[in-house]
Design an enzyme around this catalytic site. Sequence first.
Site, short mmCIF file in Angstrom:
data_model
loop_
_atom_site.label_atom_id
_atom_site.label_comp_id
_atom_site.label_asym_id
_atom_site.label_seq_id
_atom_site.Cartn_x
_atom_site.Cartn_y
_atom_site.Cartn_z
N ASP A 1 -9.97 -4.43 -5.49
CA ASP A 1 -9.39 -3.65 -4.47
C ASP A 1 -10.26 -2.39 -4.32
OD1 ASP A 1 -8.01 -1.84 -2.58
OD2 ASP A 1 -5.92 -2.70 -3.20
N HIS B 1 -8.07 -5.72 -1.09
CA HIS B 1 -6.93 -5.08 -0.62
C HIS B 1 -6.12 -5.91 0.36
CE1 HIS B 1 -4.40 -1.42 -0.29
NE2 HIS B 1 -4.64 -1.69 1.06
N CYS C 1 0.65 -1.26 -0.04
CA CYS C 1 0.10 0.15 0.06
C CYS C 1 0.97 1.20 0.04
CB CYS C 1 -1.10 -0.16 1.32
SG CYS C 1 -2.11 1.17 1.27
#
Lengths: 361, 162
Positions: A306, A335, A152
């Site tokens: 996601d 995610h 991320c």
Amino acid sequence: MVQDTAATDRSLTGQFRREARLTVERSRRSFDVVLGRSEPDVGLTPKTTIYSRGTMRLYRYTPMVDEVYRVPVLFVMSLISKPYILDLVPGQSLVEYLLKQGFDVYMVDWGVPRPEDHVLRLEDYVLDRMPRCVEEVRRVSKVDDVSFLGYCMGGLFGLLYASAFPESAPKNLACVATPVDFTGMGLLRAWADPRWFDVDRVVDGFGNIPAEFVRSSLEALRPLDRLLSYIRLWDNLWDPEYVRNWRVRYRWVMDQIPFPGEAYRQFIKELMWGNKLMSGELMLGGRWLDPQRITSSVLNAVAEHDHMVPYAATRPLLSLVGTEDKQELVVKGGHVSLIAGLNAVLRLWPTLNQWLAVRSV
Amino acid sequence: MSSPTSAVGWGKKGRFAVADEAERQTPDIVQLWRDWLTQSERQVNTFFNEALGQEPSARGMAGFMEAYAALQRLMADAMQRYLALVNMPSRTDVLGLGETLRSIEDRLARIEETLQIAAEAVDAHERSAAAPEPARTRQPPIFPNGEEAPPSAAPIPEELRR
């Protein structure tokens, strides 16, 4: 024998009997969850802290094999979530998996920012703390090359670092669910639109952006998620393995950390509004960050569904970097399941292992 | 041609066969409910995505956050005035102390770095104390035809199969 018959009997009476039996079991186990009994421990892989500064810690995980790959792997975590998603419980830990595959693994944990850390800016992380961590990994491993693995915003930090220091960039850069094109951020971008979102007032009011706000914003992307998660938990409450898995992931999702104020201000202005990484205009601490100068091998792992960092925001990463050796891996899932779910165990982890292994000798 | 159910209706085995056929036609209620849940989830998510992306919703979200931040600031100011009145350190004072501590930490970190460089120059103590390190000679698995091994399938924990 009676149980087996009940489990396979598909008549209405059989189904009723099975549900009744499971409900008794569910009720019994629900107390464990509600009362927080037998909470599974996370982040158990043995490690030592080799460097610390403020709330930041640099860990080295104890190698699990006698012969490791030459190039060490440095995990870079996001600023707003805790790193134990990469080391949940034995058998569900990417850290443990890579150690067993023969990697020397390190991790930057930014820690929970203290109120006075609201002054920290993106350059404090990317241009100051990260280079120091890389230096420390080089010192301990006695190897100049390093691989980065960022999840991320951690992937974004890896990308920014490699853009800022092309001369000492990582040998390999694996970015997982990393946003680069912020026009593709969907609802998060809509909510932060400069026409109605005054980031200065918010940062000046709060200092650090409270963890509840970070969590609420992410939860609002799918408002029913939590309720449905409880319903599915009830449905599977009879199953201890499901409950254990649910508890560790739920714990991580609820365990958000505050976003350092000044870094948030920059994040919104430079990236969310300005989308300067894509336009090649990003400056941090007076240094121009041009991803075209990156010559590291790059892997971009993205999740097809996601909802936090949509595919549209992650996809352009490979077109940004100047390297020849680049590869994209698209995995079905979301995610979190990308890095710590079934997709992770089946696809992402083995691919990461192979991709890193051939580039770590 | 007789159907399997009509052909067996007398013996014990036959009764079971009839029951099996009936069971095959009985829907799994719980599974139907699960499918409905998943489908509803998709529909509701799509709805909320569209609704929350509209300008009034986005404006509302941003407005709420700003209002909360403003309230926080107001309360902090009021509290600061009160603490000054009773001669107590305020949050700003404590944060100031924190920042001073952080600058001391930064200085310590720089001193530590300098010491480390010096220690590396000498090196002797560190080497004698260091635990044995694994050899950095590992090679990726190679197939006889020279290709790299395909990704090895990690054992899948049972709970992830569900």
